[in-house]
Design a protein around this motif. Structure first.
Motif, short mmCIF file in Angstrom:
data_model
loop_
_atom_site.label_atom_id
_atom_site.label_comp_id
_atom_site.label_asym_id
_atom_site.label_seq_id
_atom_site.Cartn_x
_atom_site.Cartn_y
_atom_site.Cartn_z
N LEU A 40 0.84 -1.20 0.00
CA LEU A 40 0.00 0.00 0.00
C LEU A 40 0.87 1.25 0.00
CD1 LEU A 40 -2.58 -1.06 2.76
CD2 LEU A 40 -2.43 -1.79 0.38
N PRO A 41 0.78 2.09 -1.04
CA PRO A 41 1.58 3.32 -1.05
C PRO A 41 1.16 4.25 0.09
CG PRO A 41 0.67 2.87 -3.22
CD PRO A 41 -0.01 1.94 -2.27
N TYR A 42 2.12 4.91 0.69
CA TYR A 42 1.84 5.81 1.80
C TYR A 42 1.27 7.11 1.25
CZ TYR A 42 2.22 7.42 6.60
OH TYR A 42 1.92 7.85 7.87
N ALA A 43 0.27 7.64 1.95
CA ALA A 43 -0.53 8.75 1.41
C ALA A 43 0.10 10.12 1.64
CB ALA A 43 -1.93 8.70 2.01
N ASN A 44 1.42 10.21 1.72
CA ASN A 44 2.00 11.55 1.86
C ASN A 44 3.04 11.88 0.80
OD1 ASN A 44 4.15 10.10 2.70
ND2 ASN A 44 4.69 11.43 4.40
N ASP A 57 -4.51 3.00 -0.43
CA ASP A 57 -3.56 3.93 0.15
C ASP A 57 -3.41 3.62 1.64
OD1 ASP A 57 -2.65 5.41 -1.96
OD2 ASP A 57 -3.77 7.24 -1.47
N ASP A 58 -2.18 3.71 2.11
CA ASP A 58 -1.87 3.54 3.53
C ASP A 58 -1.93 4.93 4.15
OD1 ASP A 58 -0.82 2.83 5.98
OD2 ASP A 58 1.19 2.40 5.21
N THR A 59 -2.89 5.16 5.02
CA THR A 59 -3.26 6.55 5.34
C THR A 59 -2.97 7.00 6.76
OG1 THR A 59 -5.45 5.79 5.98
CG2 THR A 59 -5.16 6.50 3.68
N LEU A 80 -6.54 15.50 3.33
CA LEU A 80 -5.26 15.19 2.69
C LEU A 80 -5.31 13.83 2.01
CD1 LEU A 80 -2.17 15.79 2.21
CD2 LEU A 80 -1.77 14.47 4.28
N ILE A 81 -5.78 12.82 2.74
CA ILE A 81 -5.72 11.45 2.18
C ILE A 81 -6.69 11.28 1.02
CG2 ILE A 81 -4.83 10.43 4.31
CD1 ILE A 81 -7.58 9.32 4.89
N GLU A 82 -7.76 12.06 1.03
CA GLU A 82 -8.70 11.98 -0.09
C GLU A 82 -8.07 12.57 -1.35
OE1 GLU A 82 -13.18 13.56 -1.03
OE2 GLU A 82 -12.59 13.30 1.07
N LYS A 83 -7.39 13.69 -1.17
CA LYS A 83 -6.72 14.35 -2.30
C LYS A 83 -5.63 13.43 -2.88
CE LYS A 83 -3.34 17.59 -2.08
NZ LYS A 83 -2.52 18.61 -1.61
N VAL A 84 -4.83 12.86 -1.97
CA VAL A 84 -3.73 11.99 -2.42
C VAL A 84 -4.27 10.72 -3.07
CG1 VAL A 84 -1.78 10.61 -1.61
CG2 VAL A 84 -2.11 12.92 -0.73
N HIS A 85 -5.36 10.20 -2.54
CA HIS A 85 -5.96 8.98 -3.12
C HIS A 85 -6.31 9.20 -4.58
CE1 HIS A 85 -9.13 5.97 -3.97
NE2 HIS A 85 -8.44 5.20 -3.15
#
Ligand SMILES: [Zn+2]
Length: 692
Positions: free
Chosen positions: A12-16, A50-52, A71-76
């Motif tokens: 899972l890619p990290y969400a940052n 995504d790893d959030t 943030l995590i929604e945008k990155v997703h």
């Protein structure tokens, strides 16, 4: 053939952060395997997310004035768009911040607890009194207790390589606020991994017999060796499994632990559960039986594709968590190595830290990269290199020169001379040669030997191209009475192209889709690798792939350099008496060179050398000998005794012909007239002080 039921995941890619080609290696590797299984008619589900959770996400959101959820929604959305751009065909790309993941993480935790595998202990941890939070190791910095390098992280020193606990740092400070942290007690929950050692010894070296009779080892041989180091303490009792701290204190972005207000699951507990949660979400959407896949003793297969850096989590924590919470364990964990570019670690300053977005926005074809990466991948845990010149050469020669051109050379004649109709060429010797490799190449894909598969496919393409050259359709077309022969040859070539397309379909899904339209087939399946098309009408040929141009690759590297360029570029030198300024370097590049103040204990001429002086130096933490080529500038070496110099302390020791070993390099300025001038340091600096 029995239909297998398979669940596959990528890490899972990290969400940052942005998706880069390093991530893409793994997701391409996984996607090829999944597409292959689907082409073979198996039921295969590919889940990711995504790893959030965790402190870095919490702090990154704060910095951007967003809530962590925003943030995590945008990155997703960004991550999914990047992966989709490379045709990664997830059945579900979800988030670990989901109701399913919360419920499953709690369920697993409670089952482990009921099973006596969770224990609470009071530990002391560094606490930021200003920010009112406990500090993860990477968020504490200070002076290395061993070599006294400044600004080292709380877990290990990047200068001397020592690992330690953050409480051992000298003059520690919080990387979040700069405040001096204080030790504070807190209750933490531990997963008693040590008690799982017997099970893990068995699982890591074990295998599963699949429904088709093949035996699947749970780990690759290299991974198993690594696990043995971790599972078995050495003669000093070092190594072996330690219990695993699975809780973190508020403030933390994650799931609160049931029955423990203010305590949260550590991100690495709920991240792998995210595989289950993504799959559960898929099951509810498409009506699959979730329990059939995750209950203990499940006959379905489950594979995790991961990078070698997270083996510990996937080969020890994860199977133990599953086993002792009453679930099935993975069928296989497949680790891959890291991506290098032109033989070096990806680098932002060199522009080789290539983001997926920059590649897509630069108009480069994602299937070029899919093909190149596949051509480098095998089943072992080896780093793979993206050589940019080789990338251009190989894609142009293999995909455009050998493969696509086969269709291009035959399609026109079929359209113009035979109204798009193919002749039945079932008995063709050429096609029999191609079909004969079907199971061998399938076995390569199955065992993740993609490089070998592609070599074999390109060898078949070579045979087809030799056939083209031997039969020259463009000449047959000009000769009287050769219509039948021209029809035969071109029909064989279109059939050969269809077979090669089916062989390449796991790697080139978009080309396969477009080729299916041209070939007038509903879709390509693995059966197309061994079956001819018979009497069949095809559609108009449209070009399937362009060549890679050097300029596209140059622009890509430039684009990735630009993102880190700042306004601080040095003005160009006005006269030529100065050596030109070297190419741009990053702060990270600079920080790799560890320069120290050293005191000259003794300096002397070197017998047999007119250039070298031998320095005995005090570095504070140790004494060293360095040979320096400055004899011509300092005719009286003894004058230097007692003075301070600046020296590079982290070069590998170098043997100086017959004179001895030099353990570093002394810095000096080169004047316009060719003299070398040693650097000095103001009074008060001590041997061993770090320069930077
Ligand atoms: Zn150190």
């Amino acid at each position: 053939m029995t239909q297998r039921k398979i669940l596959v995941t990528s890490a899972l890619p990290y969400a940052n952060g942005s998706i880069h080609l390093g991530h893409m290696v793994e997701h391409i590797q996984t996607d090829i395997w999944v597409r292959f299984q689907k082409l073979r008619g198996h039921q295969c589900h590919y889940c990711c997310a995504d790893d959030t959770h965790g402190t870095p996400i919490m702090l990154a959101a704060e910095k951007q004035n967003l809530t962590p959820e925003e943030l995590i929604e945008k990155v997703h959305a960004e991550h999914l768009a990047d992966f989709t751009g490379f045709y990664i065909g997830y059945d579900n790309y979800y988030s670990t911040h989901s109701p399913e993941n919360k419920q499953l993480s709690e369920q697993i935790y409670l089952a482990l607890k009921a099973n006596g595998k969770i224990e609470s202990r009071t530990i002391e941890q560094l606490f930021d009194p200003e920010k009112q939070m406990f500090l993860p190791d990477r968020f504490v910095k200070g002076e290395c207790p061993k070599c006294h390098a400044k600004d080292q992280y709380g877990d290990n020193c990047e200068v001397c390589g020592t690992t330690y606990s953050p409480t051992e740092l000298i003059n520690p400070y919080s990387a979040v606020s700069g405040a001096t942290p204080v030790l504070k007690e807190s209750e933490h929950f531990f997963f008693k991994l040590g008690e799982c050692a017997d099970y893990l010894k068995q699982w890591t070296s074990g295998s599963t017999t699949l429904s088709d009779g093949r035996v699947q080892q749970h780990l690759q041989p290299e991974a198993l060796n690594k696990m043995k180091e971790w599972l078995h303490p050495d003669e000093n009792g070092e190594g072996g499994l330690s219990d695993w701290d699975i809780s973190r204190d508020a403030p933390y972005f994650g799931f609160e632990i049931p029955g423990a207000p203010g305590k949260y699951f550590y991100v690495w507990l709920d991240a792998p559960v995210g595989y289950m949660a993504s799959f559960k979400n898929l099951c509810s959407r498409i009506g699959l039986d979730y329990d059939e896949y995750f209950q203990a003793g499940s006959q379905t297969e489950m594979y995790h594709f991961i990078g070698k850096d997270i083996l510990y989590f996937h080969a020890l924590f994860w199977p133990a968590m599953l086993e002792f919470s009453g679930h099935r364990a993975p069928t296989g964990v497949f680790a891959h190595g890291f991506l290098t570019v032109d033989g070096q670690k990806m680098s932002k300053s060199r522009g080789t830290f290539i983001t997926a977005r920059s590649y897509l926005d630069g108009g480069l074809n994602p299937e070029w990269m899919r093909y190149y990466i596949a051509a480098k991948l095998n089943s072992r845990i080896e780093d793979i290199d993206l050589n940019l010149n080789d990338f251009i050469a190989r894609v142009n020669s293999d995909l455009v020169g050998k493969y696509v051109n086969i269709a291009a050379r035959a399609a026109g004649f079929i359209a113009k001379r035979f109204e798009g109709r193919l002749k039945n060429v079932a008995g063709s010797e050429l096609l029999a040669k191609l079909a004969a490799q079907s199971e061998a190449i399938a076995a390569d894909y199955e065992t993740r030997e993609y490089a070998k598969a592609l070599r074999e496919i390109m060898a078949l393409a070579d045979i087809v191209n030799e056939y083209v050259d031997a039969n020259k359709p463009w000449e047959l077309a000009k000769q009287e009475g050769q219509d039948e022969r021209l029809h035969q040859v071109c029909s064989e070539l279109i059939n050969a192209f269809a077979m090669l397309t089916a062989y390449l379909a796991p790697v080139l899904p978009k080309v396969a889709e477009n080729a299916a339209r041209f070939l007038n087939l509903p879709k390509i399946t693995w059966a197309n690798t061994r079956e001819t098309l018979g009497e069949h009408t095809i559609n108009k040929y449209e070009h399937l792939m362009q060549r890679v141009e050097q300029k596209q690759v140059d622009d890509l590297i430039e684009a990735n350099k630009q993102s880190i360029q700042t306004a601080s570029a040095a003005p160009a030198a006005e006269t030529s008496q100065y050596t030109p300024v070297a190419e741009q370097a990053s702060f990270d590049d600079f920080m790799k060179i560890d320069m120290r103040v050293a005191k000259v204990l003794n300096c002397q001429a070197v017998e047999g050398s007119t250039k070298l002086l031998k320095f005995d130096l005090d570095f504070g933490f140790e004494q060293r000998v360095i040979f320096s080529g400055i004899a011509a500038s300092y005719p009286n070496p003894a004058e230097l005794n007692g003075r301070m110099v600046i020296a590079v302390a982290n070069f590998a020791p170098r043997k100086m012909a017959k004179f001895g070993v030099s353990e570093g390099m002394i810095l000096s300025a080169a004047t316009a007239d060719g003299k070398l001038k040693l650097l000095d340091v103001d009074a008060g600096a001590q041997p061993g002080d770090k320069v930077g």
